[in-house]
Design a protein around this motif. Structure first.
Motif, PDB file in Angstrom:
ATOM      1  N   ALA A   1     -44.958  42.893  11.035  1.00 57.06           N
ATOM      2  CA  ALA A   1     -44.951  41.430  11.049  1.00 57.06           C
ATOM      3  C   ALA A   1     -43.745  40.978  11.865  1.00 57.06           C
ATOM      4  CB  ALA A   1     -44.884  40.893   9.621  1.00 57.06           C
ATOM      5  N   PRO A   2     -43.717  39.753  12.342  1.00 59.85           N
ATOM      6  CA  PRO A   2     -42.583  39.324  13.174  1.00 59.85           C
ATOM      7  C   PRO A   2     -41.256  39.493  12.443  1.00 59.85           C
ATOM      8  CG  PRO A   2     -44.363  37.734  13.312  1.00 59.85           C
ATOM      9  CD  PRO A   2     -44.745  38.697  12.226  1.00 59.85           C
ATOM     10  N   TYR A   3     -40.249  39.944  13.168  1.00 57.35           N
ATOM     11  CA  TYR A   3     -38.889  40.023  12.640  1.00 57.35           C
ATOM     12  C   TYR A   3     -37.935  39.547  13.725  1.00 57.35           C
ATOM     13  CZ  TYR A   3     -38.907  44.538  15.121  1.00 57.35           C
ATOM     14  OH  TYR A   3     -39.023  45.531  16.057  1.00 57.35           O
ATOM     15  N   TRP A   4     -36.817  38.982  13.291  1.00 61.86           N
ATOM     16  CA  TRP A   4     -35.918  38.293  14.219  1.00 61.86           C
ATOM     17  C   TRP A   4     -35.110  39.275  15.059  1.00 61.86           C
ATOM     18  CZ3 TRP A   4     -37.182  33.667  15.145  1.00 61.86           C
ATOM     19  CH2 TRP A   4     -37.581  32.776  14.152  1.00 61.86           C
ATOM     20  N   LEU A   5     -35.030  38.991  16.329  1.00 59.37           N
ATOM     21  CA  LEU A   5     -34.020  39.580  17.206  1.00 59.37           C
ATOM     22  C   LEU A   5     -32.890  38.585  17.426  1.00 59.37           C
ATOM     23  CD1 LEU A   5     -36.305  41.289  19.882  1.00 59.37           C
ATOM     24  CD2 LEU A   5     -35.231  42.329  17.899  1.00 59.37           C
ATOM     25  N   ASP A   6     -33.259  37.317  17.700  1.00 63.24           N
ATOM     26  CA  ASP A   6     -32.297  36.216  17.815  1.00 63.24           C
ATOM     27  C   ASP A   6     -32.909  35.016  17.120  1.00 63.24           C
ATOM     28  OD1 ASP A   6     -29.979  37.104  19.323  1.00 63.24           O
ATOM     29  OD2 ASP A   6     -31.365  37.418  20.973  1.00 63.24           O
ATOM     30  N   GLU A   7     -32.460  34.739  15.904  1.00 66.44           N
ATOM     31  CA  GLU A   7     -32.955  33.562  15.187  1.00 66.44           C
ATOM     32  C   GLU A   7     -32.228  32.325  15.689  1.00 66.44           C
ATOM     33  OE1 GLU A   7     -33.519  31.960  10.583  1.00 66.44           O
ATOM     34  OE2 GLU A   7     -32.505  33.849  10.998  1.00 66.44           O
ATOM     35  N   PRO A   8     -32.941  31.246  15.976  1.00 62.66           N
ATOM     36  CA  PRO A   8     -32.253  30.046  16.481  1.00 62.66           C
ATOM     37  C   PRO A   8     -31.263  29.510  15.469  1.00 62.66           C
ATOM     38  CG  PRO A   8     -34.554  29.581  15.963  1.00 62.66           C
ATOM     39  CD  PRO A   8     -34.406  31.060  15.870  1.00 62.66           C
ATOM     40  N   LYS A   9     -30.100  29.123  15.955  1.00 64.03           N
ATOM     41  CA  LYS A   9     -29.023  28.588  15.123  1.00 64.03           C
ATOM     42  C   LYS A   9     -28.768  27.129  15.502  1.00 64.03           C
ATOM     43  CE  LYS A   9     -27.875  32.546  13.095  1.00 64.03           C
ATOM     44  NZ  LYS A   9     -28.830  33.436  13.734  1.00 64.03           N
ATOM     45  N   ASN A  10     -28.246  26.375  14.526  1.00 61.70           N
ATOM     46  CA  ASN A  10     -27.914  24.972  14.789  1.00 61.70           C
ATOM     47  C   ASN A  10     -26.965  24.868  15.975  1.00 61.70           C
ATOM     48  OD1 ASN A  10     -29.449  24.193  12.593  1.00 61.70           O
ATOM     49  ND2 ASN A  10     -27.725  24.184  11.186  1.00 61.70           N
ATOM     50  N   LEU A  11     -27.207  23.855  16.805  1.00 60.31           N
ATOM     51  CA  LEU A  11     -26.441  23.682  18.034  1.00 60.31           C
ATOM     52  C   LEU A  11     -25.636  22.391  17.922  1.00 60.31           C
ATOM     53  CD1 LEU A  11     -26.020  25.048  20.777  1.00 60.31           C
ATOM     54  CD2 LEU A  11     -27.894  23.670  21.679  1.00 60.31           C
ATOM     55  N   ILE A  12     -24.320  22.525  17.971  1.00 61.54           N
ATOM     56  CA  ILE A  12     -23.420  21.369  17.872  1.00 61.54           C
ATOM     57  C   ILE A  12     -22.741  21.210  19.224  1.00 61.54           C
ATOM     58  CG2 ILE A  12     -21.484  20.352  16.633  1.00 61.54           C
ATOM     59  CD1 ILE A  12     -22.146  22.298  14.326  1.00 61.54           C
ATOM     60  N   LEU A  13     -22.995  20.080  19.886  1.00 61.12           N
ATOM     61  CA  LEU A  13     -22.479  19.854  21.230  1.00 61.12           C
ATOM     62  C   LEU A  13     -21.726  18.542  21.286  1.00 61.12           C
ATOM     63  CD1 LEU A  13     -25.675  20.844  23.269  1.00 61.12           C
ATOM     64  CD2 LEU A  13     -23.669  22.273  22.856  1.00 61.12           C
ATOM     65  N   ALA A  14     -20.833  18.456  22.239  1.00 66.35           N
ATOM     66  CA  ALA A  14     -20.173  17.198  22.558  1.00 66.35           C
ATOM     67  C   ALA A  14     -20.961  16.522  23.682  1.00 66.35           C
ATOM     68  CB  ALA A  14     -18.733  17.445  22.988  1.00 66.35           C
ATOM     69  N   PRO A  15     -20.864  15.211  23.827  1.00 63.50           N
ATOM     70  CA  PRO A  15     -21.585  14.534  24.912  1.00 63.50           C
ATOM     71  C   PRO A  15     -21.230  15.152  26.261  1.00 63.50           C
ATOM     72  CG  PRO A  15     -20.706  12.937  23.364  1.00 63.50           C
ATOM     73  CD  PRO A  15     -20.153  14.255  22.951  1.00 63.50           C
ATOM     74  N   GLY A  16     -22.289  15.458  27.020  1.00 61.47           N
ATOM     75  CA  GLY A  16     -22.106  16.032  28.342  1.00 61.47           C
ATOM     76  C   GLY A  16     -22.070  17.542  28.366  1.00 61.47           C
ATOM     77  N   GLU A  17     -22.068  18.209  27.209  1.00 61.27           N
ATOM     78  CA  GLU A  17     -22.029  19.664  27.192  1.00 61.27           C
ATOM     79  C   GLU A  17     -23.422  20.249  27.371  1.00 61.27           C
ATOM     80  OE1 GLU A  17     -18.406  21.666  24.835  1.00 61.27           O
ATOM     81  OE2 GLU A  17     -19.968  20.879  23.555  1.00 61.27           O
ATOM     82  N   ASP A  18     -23.457  21.541  27.748  1.00 63.36           N
ATOM     83  CA  ASP A  18     -24.698  22.278  27.874  1.00 63.36           C
ATOM     84  C   ASP A  18     -24.838  23.216  26.687  1.00 63.36           C
ATOM     85  OD1 ASP A  18     -24.821  20.986  30.255  1.00 63.36           O
ATOM     86  OD2 ASP A  18     -24.353  22.743  31.492  1.00 63.36           O
ATOM     87  N   GLY A  19     -26.080  23.603  26.398  1.00 66.31           N
ATOM     88  CA  GLY A  19     -26.329  24.553  25.318  1.00 66.31           C
ATOM     89  C   GLY A  19     -27.731  25.074  25.391  1.00 66.31           C
TER      90      GLY A  19
END
Length: 1290
Positions: free
Chosen positions: A448-466
């Motif tokens: 069954a599917p298992y995680w290699l990279d589970e998405p994590k919450n992304l906290i950015l400042a205005p104008g940043e990339d992510g």
């Protein structure tokens, strides 16, 4: 006396040595593993460490008792189990093995599972504080397959957090579930949890289905898993009448259970109708399907009946099937019990012997599919006479020893936590003396599917990339679907800042409007995974999330971790400092984790102090402090010793402890690893335990436990009690102990292709039982003369089968181990060479990296002698350009590296390295991606724009270079900048070049720590693994005026008690045009503060004199420089303290000494002395004339030691009438009597009304008639008192 050598609070950093005694558990027949160092997980209260691997190695009994320790929350309970596990098993031995000795910890790690996740927490994602706006996050939900009891109300959990608090709604079978329309359904307040109430009726089955929870606020929507709700079922067994089963003695038999299908499946077990369990062995056993199998039926099987029972989990009910009765036909009707143990029982009973045949599974081959991470259960049940033995094998390899275990008398093989390498063909071999038979089971591992990279919450400042990454694996390969706020991404409003690239969403130049919750759903035919990850855009200066000024105490030489949780956006950088000075702490004995925690690998005395963590981003900084105190470990330096005592005598067991005096010490005792009850015959002191009138029940082991709130130490001794007129039964205790003699006469037998039996004769144990044997081997091809550990066996064994590798010329030797130490190695055995075979593995750690711009070096870790499997080991190296259909280039190499030449600059290659020997090639190798060498970048960033943020920081923006110009892996963009000059004239500046790095492919960055009011120049380059590329056009910029640094060399001098002189120098960095200085000072005396005074000076003034208001108080001065922007960093100093300021009397004396040097004071004192002399003369004359001195009513109290004094040491004479005159003394009751007076006592009262105390003092009551005389007498008395005279003049 015995003790463990390694301790939890001392020794190697963060590690505790496992007990050295590797004895065998006699009851279970298991052998413990060789001693090894166990890595510790702190965690942690600071300074807390216990082995995490101890739980895995505990026996079943130990685990059960450790579970009891959870409810007790007791460290000692767990240590008792580990003490018990260390006992050797020699019959009659009183030795209990080495005593466990480790740091006492509160609480034990097996009680609190969170300690097992300590390492994960060090790299966990940063959480947004709940007082800041944020999208919803699911915090609790029911399991995907939710089975409920039909007798209870249904509860489907869904909890979420967010700011503002989220609202909830549900879907059922992918449709909106209207809770308001169903009176049985309600939702908990401030929660999404559904409650379905059946107290007023209804059928739970009506609510079965698939549910999903949605948590929503204005920033987005988070989703729960799809929860499949099912109602538990426990159907009744169908009624049936079972005829007696007739079977010939020696024939196989299967009694089928066929339980009713339940949800979940019931637990099956067999009993008689009288509820007696059916005895099972290798002849009679229950299969995994619940059926009862008889490999051959015997006459005694007819003595009972057989009933199948099903136990249902939720209803806690047991249903019993009608019982089977057996009728066994036999050629020998007499059931002689003596034949059961006959060596040829079947022939004695006239039962014909048969070759084995399989009862389950049928045939010679079958297949089985299992999911990754689950348990694989293979089963083979065979019939035959005699009862066959079952053995298990895997084709082309060995069974995974760390995961495989045999069950049901070897009829079942269980492999736990299955992975892809466990797929293949397994076969079971059933054999008896008549022959053997084999069954092959082909195992396929899906996933069954298992995680290699589970998405994590992304906290950015205005104008940043992510970016959000969602990578999963499975078999078959899972598909990935992105959603935003619960809706498919394809139907969401377009976002120009968002780009989807397969399993990755890339955000560029994010703005506040980009906030949302994204869902990644990855699925295949075996299951799915759903993850929520929000994108939050915040602009927040750094803040600390933990309490300030924490105190952490830790034991010397331990490992500890200082936590500093923080938050900010952009994500702040965090640095640690010690005692407010020095460079950033990282490296060496320190390690800083991603979440900001500082780990100190080994605590030393010099590590004690105050640690400051500083979090910084472009919006500001925040800091917190942690005070670390290092404590000495608790040690038992005089331990109890083994004793042999006669019954009725007195025994004393010593236990002297050294500990840190700042910690509270508790000493307790255990007897036979249980808390000792101190009765009337026992006396426990701080350093000993005394037993009076020793009885036989006192015999046993005694453990002294010395513990503080941070650690503990243990020591153990054994007390043997002798009966009257008896000799010691344990003579070994009185004999000297030594290392064992070396084993001898090694012999190799049972020579096989992959194994051999090694037998040896033990040497003398020298009065200490042998606990372990270590078998070592040496081979003469790769590392001749070097001995390696092969295996370890318990001390009760002197023969063992050794598993061998192909084509190794083995030679063996044996080392014996007892409590004292290891023996010398035995003489080597004869050599034995195993036959060769093709390699079964390939070299590891294959890499391809360029060392020059036109080559690629392929390297790998060479295989050792036990994996070569044959002569002439070599490696077939293959490579080709990636994503091209070129043919493979290949070459045969005998070393561990190969260089591919004439390669293009930085292109990917597919690489394979396969092992080969003279017997053949190894398995097909995995493909590894490598890269050819890098060259310097060919282009520079263009269109560099500079925006001044403040006086010390600028913002940069540039156009990124094209990927093909990087000619390698883009490491970073780098800005070189230098200070050209200052806007202040005649100020020398350093033009040293500095740099700022911006990792990754980004178009903007911030340069900070600039000097204000200066001219700067700046150039940009792009950097790869080879180095810098060409430089961009030089840009110039000017930083605005800032606040100055602190004034230099601020000095406070006190030439006398009246003035204080202040001097200072101009700031080292004016950072602008100075407009003046600000001085703030305040007087203080102890904790009392005066009024703060502020003085402003011109920029040229560097001196100032302060006139003291009083000679006692000290002053605190704070000085700062000012520019137009504001005041800069301040420097604080205090005026010098007078000598011995802490003693008030001394301060008063010193002050008087200073005044005494003045002329006016000397003249005043002479005048006062002359006046006092005159008054004394007048007083003497009056007394000689018989003057009357009335006693003042209720006021003549002597000056005692409790009378108040002024703080400067002087007495308070404000009530001078209470002081006695010179020449009087105090009576016992505190009144005053004259020593030499001829005055008549009648004059003090009316005749006989006066009364006297026993010492002659007068206590009479005065009459009204004497009031006037008393007034006159008072005047006379005041005149004759020299002190009163002085104050009356004043």
């Amino acid at each position: 006396m015995r003790r463990l050598a390694a301790r939890g609070a001392a020794g190697d950093v963060g590690e505790v040595a496992a007990p050295a005694a590797d004895s065998t558990d006699c009851a279970q027949g298991r052998s413990r593993r060789p001693p090894r160092l166990i890595d510790l997980c702190a965690i942690w209260d600071p300074g807390v460490f216990l082995p995490a691997a101890g739980w895995k190695r505990a026996s079943g009994t130990a685990r059960r008792r450790l579970n009891e320790a959870e409810t007790l929350s007791s460290v000692r309970e767990a240590q008792v189990e580990r003490l018990e596990a260390a006992r050797p098993c020699r019959p009659g031995s009183r030795e209990r093995g080495p005593v466990l000795r480790m740091a006492r910890q509160q609480p034990p790690p097996w009680v609190h599972t969170a300690v097992l996740l300590c390492l994960l927490s060090l790299t966990g994602a940063i959480e947004i504080p709940m007082d800041l706006s944020q999208p919803p996050t699911i915090t609790k939900q029911s399991v995907k397959d939710h089975i409920v009891d039909p007798r209870d109300n249904i509860l489907i959990e869904c909890e979420a957090k967010g700011n503002p608090a989220p609202s909830f709604h549900w879907t059922r079978n992918s449709r909106f579930f209207n809770i308001a329309k169903d009176p049985r359904v309600s939702m908990r307040r401030r929660s999404g949890t559904l409650v379905i109430d059946f107290r007023s009726g209804g059928r739970p089955e009506e609510y079965e289905g698939e549910y999903q929870c949605f948590a929503r606020n204005k920033f987005g929507t988070a989703l729960s898993n799809r929860i499949r709700l099912q109602v538990s079922k426990s159907p009744l067994w169908p009624k049936e009448n079972l005829d007696p089963v007739v079977v010939q003695e020696g024939a196989p038999l299967t009694l089928q259970c066929n339980p009713p299908p339940g949800l979940p499946s019931p637990v099956i077990f067999w009993m008689s109708s009288s509820m007696e369990p059916i005895t099972q062995d290798k002849r009679v056993s229950q299969g995994h399907n619940g059926d009862l199998y008889f490999s051959n039926v015997m006459l005694q099987d007819m003595q009972t009946d057989y009933s199948c029972n099903a136990r249902f989990h939720f209803t806690h009910t047991i249903q019993q099937k009608n019982a089977f009765t057996l009728k066994v036909l036999t050629n020998n009707p007499y059931n002689d019990s003596s034949l059961r143990n006959h060596p040829d029982m079947y022939s004695a009973r006239g039962v014909a012997e048969r070759t084995p045949s399989f009862m389950y599974p049928q045939g010679t081959a079958s297949s089985q599919m299992v999911l990754r991470g689950m348990d694989l259960l293979l089963e083979c049940i065979a019939s035959g006479v005699p009862t066959p033995d079952i053995a298990w094998y895997k084709k082309g390899g060995d069974l995974p020893s760390d995961k495989a275990k045999f069950e049901n008398f070897n009829k079942a093989l269980r492999i736990t936590n299955v992975s892809e390498e466990d797929s293949g063909e397994y076969f079971c071999l059933a054999s008896n003396k008549m022959g053997s038979i084999r069954h092959t089971i082909s195992v396929r591992v899906k996933a069954a599917p298992y995680w290699l990279d589970e998405p994590k919450n992304l906290i950015l400042a205005p104008g940043e990339d992510g970016r959000l990454v969602c990578r999963a694996n499975g078999n078959p390969k899972p598909t990935v679907q992105w959603m935003v706020n619960g809706e498919p991404l394809q139907s969401a409003p377009p976002n120009p800042n968002r780009e989807v690239a397969g399993d990755t969403i890339i955000f560029r130049d994010t703005q506040i409007s980009s906030r949302a919750v994204y869902q990644c759903n990855t699925s295949n035919e075996h299951g799915y995974l759903l993850a929520n990850a929000f994108v939050s855009v915040l602009d927040v200066p750094p803040r600390m999330l933990s309490p300030r000024n924490q105190l952490i105490r830790v034991i010397l030489y331990n490992r500890t971790r200082l936590d500093c949780p923080f938050f900010g956006s952009p994500i702040p950088t965090l640095r640690w400092f010690k005692n407010g000075q020095g460079s950033n702490l990282d490296g060496g004995n320190y390690h800083v984790y991603e979440n900001g925690s500082l780990e100190i690998k080994m605590i030393r005395k010099e590590d004690q102090g105050i640690y400051t963590c500083v979090a910084t981003n472009i919006l500001g900084k925040a800091e917190n402090q942690v005070r670390l105190e290092v404590k000495d470990p608790t040690r038992i330096y005089r331990m109890p010793e083994d004793q042999v005592a006669k019954r009725g005598t007195t025994v004393q067991l010593e236990c002297r402890v050294k500990h840190d005096p700042s910690l509270k010490l508790t000493v307790s005792w255990l007897k036979d690893d249980e808390p000792l009850y101190i009765g009337n015959r026992m006396k426990k002191e701080d350093d000993s335990l005394t037993i009076f009138g020793v009885a036989e029940r006192d015999q046993g082991s005694y453990t002294c436990v010395a513990s503080t709130e941070l650690d503990q130490d243990l020591a153990k001794a054994y007390l043997t009690v002798l009966a009257d007129q008896a000799t010691p039964t344990n003579r070994l205790a009185a004999l000297p102990k030594g290392r064992p003699d070396r084993p001898r006469d090694l012999e190799l037998t049972d020579l096989a292709e992959r194994s051999v039996r090694l037998t040896w004769i033990p040497g003398d144990d020298n009065n200490s039982p042998i606990t372990d044997y270590v078998v070592q081997f040496e081979e003469d091809q790769f590392q001749p003369g070097v001995w390696h550990d092969h295996s370890k066996f318990p001390g009760s064994v002197n023969s063992a089968i050794l598993q061998l590798s192909p084509y190794v010329n083995y030679q063996f030797r044996v080392i014996a181990i007892n409590e004292v130490g290891s023996s010398h190695p035995s003489l080597p055995s004869e050599r034995y060479r195993t036959s060769g075979a093709p390699p079964e593995s390939n070299p590891a750690d294959v890499r391809g990296e360029g060392t020059r711009k036109n080559n690629m070096e392929i390297t790998w870790t060479p295989m050792n002698a036990t994996s070569a499997f044959g002569p002439n080991l070599r490696y077939i190296v293959k490579w080709r350009r990636r994503e091209t259909r070129e043919t493979w280039n290949n070459v045969t190499v005998w070393g561990s590296r190969y260089v591919v030449g004439q390669t293009p600059v930085y292109v990917p290659y597919e690489i394979r390295v396969q092992a080969e020997n003279d017997f053949g090639k190894g398995p097909e190798p995995d493909t590894v991606i490598g890269y050819s060498g890098e060259d310097y970048p060919r282009a520079a960033p263009t269109d560099v724009k500079i925006r001044v943020l403040n006086s010390t920081a600028i913002s940069l923006q540039w156009n990124r270079v094209y990927p093909d110009t990087v000619q390698g892996q883009l490491r970073e963009y780098r800005a070189y900048y230098w200070r050209e000059s200052s806007l202040l004239k005649n100020l020398w500046v350093s033009q040293k070049r500095q740099q700022a790095s911006f990792p990754g492919d980004r178009p903007r960055g911030v340069v900070s720590r600039l000097f204000p009011y200066s001219n700067y120049k700046l150039e940009m380059v792009v950097v790869n693994g080879r180095g810098d590329g060409p430089r961009s056009e030089t840009k110039e910029f000017t930083t605005p005026e800032g606040v100055p640094s602190a004034p230099r060399r601020f000095r406070v001098r006190q030439p006398n008690l009246e003035t204080i002189n202040l001097e200072w120098d101009h700031p080292e960095h004016p950072n602008g045009i100075l407009i003046g200085y600000t001085l703030k000072y305040v007087a203080f005396n102890g904790t009392k503060l005066g009024k703060q005074i502020v003085e402003n000076f011109s920029p040229n003034q560097t001196k100032f004199t302060v006139q003291r208001a009083d000679p006692v108080s000290r002053y605190r001065f704070t000085l700062s420089a000012r520019t137009q922007v504001g005041s800069g960093e301040a420097v604080t100093e205090e005026s010098p303290a007078p000598p011995n300021e802490a003693t008030p009397t001394a301060a008063y004396t010193n002050n008087q000494a200073d005044i005494a040097t003045q002329g006016w004071f000397i003249g005043l004192m002479c005048a006062i002395a002359l006046l006092v002399l005159i008054l004394l003369i007048v007083c003497f004359i009056k007394r000689s004339r018989g003057g009357k001195y009335p006693v003042r009513e209720k006021k003549d109290v002597p000056l005692g030691p409790e009378d108040p004094k002024e703080e400067d040491g002087s007495f308070d004479y404000s009530d001078e009438d209470n002081k006695p005159l010179q020449g009087s003394q105090t009576s016992l009751d505190g009144t005053i009597k004259q020593q030499e007076s001829d005055d008549s006592l009648v004059d003090y009262g009316e005749g006989g009304e006066g009364q006297f105390n026993e010492d002659g003092s007068f206590i009479g009551q005065y009459t009204v008639k004497k009031d006037k005389e008393e007034t006159e007498g008072n005047e006379s008395s005041e005149a004759t008192s020299p002190v009163n005279a002085i104050y009356s003049l004043a």
